[in-house]
Design a protein around this motif. Structure first.
Motif, PDB file in Angstrom:
ATOM      1  N   PRO A   1      14.752   2.368  -4.127  1.00 49.93           N
ATOM      2  CA  PRO A   1      14.717   1.379  -3.033  1.00 49.93           C
ATOM      3  C   PRO A   1      13.324   0.801  -2.786  1.00 49.93           C
ATOM      4  O   PRO A   1      13.195  -0.395  -2.503  1.00 49.93           O
ATOM      5  CB  PRO A   1      15.231   2.159  -1.812  1.00 49.93           C
ATOM      6  N   ILE A   2      12.296   1.630  -2.908  1.00 52.64           N
ATOM      7  CA  ILE A   2      10.927   1.138  -2.685  1.00 52.64           C
ATOM      8  C   ILE A   2      10.547   0.152  -3.783  1.00 52.64           C
ATOM      9  O   ILE A   2       9.945  -0.904  -3.521  1.00 52.64           O
ATOM     10  CB  ILE A   2       9.928   2.316  -2.636  1.00 52.64           C
ATOM     11  N   ALA A   3      10.897   0.474  -5.025  1.00 56.61           N
ATOM     12  CA  ALA A   3      10.585  -0.426  -6.136  1.00 56.61           C
ATOM     13  C   ALA A   3      11.358  -1.734  -6.010  1.00 56.61           C
ATOM     14  O   ALA A   3      10.828  -2.803  -6.310  1.00 56.61           O
ATOM     15  CB  ALA A   3      10.889   0.255  -7.465  1.00 56.61           C
ATOM     16  N   LEU A   4      12.600  -1.673  -5.565  1.00 57.96           N
ATOM     17  CA  LEU A   4      13.388  -2.894  -5.391  1.00 57.96           C
ATOM     18  C   LEU A   4      12.763  -3.790  -4.320  1.00 57.96           C
ATOM     19  O   LEU A   4      12.615  -5.003  -4.528  1.00 57.96           O
ATOM     20  CB  LEU A   4      14.833  -2.555  -5.023  1.00 57.96           C
TER      21      LEU A   4
ATOM     22  N   PHE B   1       0.816  -1.212   0.000  1.00 55.55           N
ATOM     23  CA  PHE B   1       0.000   0.000   0.000  1.00 55.55           C
ATOM     24  C   PHE B   1       0.856   1.271   0.000  1.00 55.55           C
ATOM     25  O   PHE B   1       0.761   2.091  -0.912  1.00 55.55           O
ATOM     26  CB  PHE B   1      -0.967  -0.007   1.186  1.00 55.55           C
ATOM     27  N   PHE B   2       1.688   1.425   1.026  1.00 53.62           N
ATOM     28  CA  PHE B   2       2.496   2.646   1.119  1.00 53.62           C
ATOM     29  C   PHE B   2       3.596   2.674   0.060  1.00 53.62           C
ATOM     30  O   PHE B   2       3.935   3.732  -0.475  1.00 53.62           O
ATOM     31  CB  PHE B   2       3.069   2.812   2.528  1.00 53.62           C
ATOM     32  N   GLY B   3       4.132   1.497  -0.261  1.00 55.10           N
ATOM     33  CA  GLY B   3       5.105   1.416  -1.353  1.00 55.10           C
ATOM     34  C   GLY B   3       4.471   1.813  -2.675  1.00 55.10           C
ATOM     35  O   GLY B   3       5.098   2.490  -3.499  1.00 55.10           O
TER      36      GLY B   3
ATOM     37  N   VAL C   1       7.958  -2.913 -11.499  1.00 57.03           N
ATOM     38  CA  VAL C   1       8.694  -2.341 -10.364  1.00 57.03           C
ATOM     39  C   VAL C   1      10.192  -2.530 -10.519  1.00 57.03           C
ATOM     40  O   VAL C   1      10.968  -1.652 -10.132  1.00 57.03           O
ATOM     41  CB  VAL C   1       8.199  -2.859  -8.990  1.00 57.03           C
ATOM     42  N   PHE C   2      10.627  -3.642 -11.112  1.00 56.43           N
ATOM     43  CA  PHE C   2      12.064  -3.804 -11.341  1.00 56.43           C
ATOM     44  C   PHE C   2      12.581  -2.795 -12.372  1.00 56.43           C
ATOM     45  O   PHE C   2      13.721  -2.348 -12.299  1.00 56.43           O
ATOM     46  CB  PHE C   2      12.411  -5.232 -11.756  1.00 56.43           C
ATOM     47  N   LEU C   3      11.738  -2.406 -13.321  1.00 59.63           N
ATOM     48  CA  LEU C   3      12.109  -1.356 -14.278  1.00 59.63           C
ATOM     49  C   LEU C   3      12.376  -0.049 -13.537  1.00 59.63           C
ATOM     50  O   LEU C   3      13.379   0.631 -13.790  1.00 59.63           O
ATOM     51  CB  LEU C   3      10.993  -1.178 -15.304  1.00 59.63           C
ATOM     52  N   PHE C   4      11.497   0.304 -12.600  1.00 59.28           N
ATOM     53  CA  PHE C   4      11.704   1.537 -11.835  1.00 59.28           C
ATOM     54  C   PHE C   4      12.839   1.402 -10.831  1.00 59.28           C
ATOM     55  O   PHE C   4      13.513   2.390 -10.530  1.00 59.28           O
ATOM     56  CB  PHE C   4      10.402   1.974 -11.162  1.00 59.28           C
ATOM     57  N   ALA C   5      13.084   0.198 -10.328  1.00 63.90           N
ATOM     58  CA  ALA C   5      14.236  -0.006  -9.449  1.00 63.90           C
ATOM     59  C   ALA C   5      15.534   0.232 -10.219  1.00 63.90           C
ATOM     60  O   ALA C   5      16.502   0.763  -9.679  1.00 63.90           O
ATOM     61  CB  ALA C   5      14.210  -1.427  -8.876  1.00 63.90           C
TER      62      ALA C   5
ATOM     63  N   LYS D   1      15.760  16.655  -5.918  1.00 68.93           N
ATOM     64  CA  LYS D   1      16.737  17.001  -6.952  1.00 68.93           C
ATOM     65  C   LYS D   1      17.816  15.939  -7.146  1.00 68.93           C
ATOM     66  O   LYS D   1      18.831  16.195  -7.747  1.00 68.93           O
ATOM     67  CB  LYS D   1      17.427  18.342  -6.670  1.00 68.93           C
ATOM     68  N   ARG D   2      17.590  14.766  -6.607  1.00 72.57           N
ATOM     69  CA  ARG D   2      18.527  13.668  -6.827  1.00 72.57           C
ATOM     70  C   ARG D   2      17.813  12.348  -6.631  1.00 72.57           C
ATOM     71  O   ARG D   2      16.727  12.293  -6.074  1.00 72.57           O
ATOM     72  CB  ARG D   2      19.741  13.766  -5.919  1.00 72.57           C
ATOM     73  N   GLU D   3      18.445  11.276  -7.091  1.00 77.28           N
ATOM     74  CA  GLU D   3      17.862   9.946  -6.967  1.00 77.28           C
ATOM     75  C   GLU D   3      18.831   9.037  -6.223  1.00 77.28           C
ATOM     76  O   GLU D   3      20.012   9.328  -6.120  1.00 77.28           O
ATOM     77  CB  GLU D   3      17.614   9.351  -8.351  1.00 77.28           C
ATOM     78  N   PHE D   4      18.305   7.941  -5.728  1.00 80.32           N
ATOM     79  CA  PHE D   4      19.148   6.959  -5.049  1.00 80.32           C
ATOM     80  C   PHE D   4      19.876   6.117  -6.066  1.00 80.32           C
ATOM     81  O   PHE D   4      19.382   5.785  -7.095  1.00 80.32           O
ATOM     82  CB  PHE D   4      18.293   6.053  -4.145  1.00 80.32           C
TER      83      PHE D   4
END
Length: 196
Positions: free
Chosen positions: A99-102, A85-87, A174-178, A193-196
């Motif tokens: 990280p959430i997508a992974l 849900f929150f993810g 989700v793996f695509l977004f990870a 302004k940045r990504e993990f």
């Protein structure tokens, strides 16, 4: 004194890989970010829809997660609900996307494996059940009789295929977004302004 001139070649313009090069700005600045965002919102939204009943009953999946080997179920059942849900909300927004997508990708890969390893079964009804159905029992609607005339084999095959395809789609999404992040129109890019 001699003046020596050096020749520096001018910048060569890169040849466009588009059939219609004049659309390159539209593709890169509007179409691609829009498509990426729409897909991210769809994946996150579907996770939210699937996770909502689990959030309403966070302990309902205790037996399921323990059957998969995740103990204690009282810990992993609410964790599964929160991840979905929150993810899903965070993926839809593009916040901490990678990280959430992974994390959701790993969970969905386990779900995908589960659907292949433990299919829904061959039929709903035994031969005696099919005979009772065909005898004109008032307990079945006409649509129910049509769906269960073969014992429910076709219906269960449809349910199984839907479960496998939906899990495959979500897992891949989700793996695509990870791997690639939330894209241009994500909270990661717009606020942090940045990504993990």
């Amino acid at each position: 004194m001699t003046i020596q001139a050096t020749y520096t070649p001018g910048k060569t313009e890169e040849k466009s890989h588009y059939f219609l090069p004049f659309l390159s700005t539209f593709y890169e600045k509007i179409a691609e970010p829009f498509a990426w965002t729409a897909f991210r919102v769809a994946i996150g939204g579907m996770l939210m829809v699937e996770g909502y009943p689990k959030i309403m009953a966070p302990m309902a999946q205790v037996g399921f997660v323990e059957n998969l080997g995740f103990h204690p179920g009282w810990l992993f059942s609410p964790m599964l609900a929160a991840m979905q849900f929150f993810g899903g909300i965070m993926i839809a927004l593009g916040l901490f996307t990678r990280p959430i997508a992974l994390a959701n990708g790993v969970m969905l890969a386990i779900t995908l494996w589960f659907h292949f390893a433990f299919p829904y079964g061959h039929a709903f009804l035994t031969d005696a059940g099919v005979a009772a159905l065909k005898s004109g029992s008032p307990f079945f609607t006409p649509d129910g009789i049509k769906r269960l005339a073969d014992g429910g084999i076709f219906f269960l095959e449809q349910v199984q295929t839907k479960a496998e395809l939906a899990s495959l789609f979500w897992t891949g999404g989700v793996f695509l977004f990870a791997a690639h992040g939330g894209g241009h129109w994500s909270m990661d890019k717009l606020l942090i302004k940045r990504e993990f």
